[in-house]
Design a protein around this motif. Sequence first.
Motif, PDB file in Angstrom:
ATOM      1  N   ASP A  35      18.588  76.475   9.750  1.00  0.00           N
ATOM      2  CA  ASP A  35      17.248  77.070   9.695  1.00  0.00           C
ATOM      3  C   ASP A  35      16.821  77.641  11.044  1.00  0.00           C
ATOM      4  O   ASP A  35      16.005  78.569  11.100  1.00  0.00           O
ATOM      5  CB  ASP A  35      16.219  76.050   9.208  1.00  0.00           C
ATOM      6  N   HIS A  38      16.882  81.492  11.824  1.00  0.00           N
ATOM      7  CA  HIS A  38      15.807  82.397  11.430  1.00  0.00           C
ATOM      8  C   HIS A  38      14.610  82.355  12.387  1.00  0.00           C
ATOM      9  O   HIS A  38      13.640  83.072  12.188  1.00  0.00           O
ATOM     10  CB  HIS A  38      15.308  82.050  10.025  1.00  0.00           C
ATOM     11  N   SER A 106      14.573  84.197   6.164  1.00  0.00           N
ATOM     12  CA  SER A 106      14.892  82.966   5.446  1.00  0.00           C
ATOM     13  C   SER A 106      16.327  83.071   4.948  1.00  0.00           C
ATOM     14  O   SER A 106      16.920  84.155   4.938  1.00  0.00           O
ATOM     15  CB  SER A 106      13.941  82.752   4.260  1.00  0.00           C
TER      16      SER A 106
END
Length: 150
Positions: A35, A38, A106
């Motif tokens: 994650d 991003h 995302s």
Amino acid sequence: MQGKIVLRARAWVLAAVTLAAIVGMIFVPPIPQDDAYHAFFDTRTLFGVPNFWNVFSNVGYLVVGIYGVLQWPRVHFRAMLPAYLTFCIGVTFVAFGSSYYHLAPSTQTLVWDRLPMSIAFMACCYRFYYCFFRAALAAQCGCGGPWRVT
């Protein structure tokens, strides 16, 4: 005759390596995207566009892609024209896909960033494949290659 045997051997080697890679990937679990990938440094909103500079920076792909498409009549080696146009259109689509991704980064939107790049890369791979398996055309594939535009 000797050339055909070498060409056929190259094709079998390529097919075997491709098949081995495909079979090997069956046994590899999905690779998760971190994650943190991003989390961009510049997340400013300008003119109502989130991550404005990340989105706007894709204009270059659009300009280069369209310029390349407009240059198709000047491509010397006509057999490579479909690959050339696929590459240019892929680069053009990178502008749209990457902009969409950078609007709201995302894992779900990342595919639209990478898919057009993959299309453009495959056109390049086809060019190398064509030159590799067409030994008689290897001279045309060097130094500027069959996509040379003048």
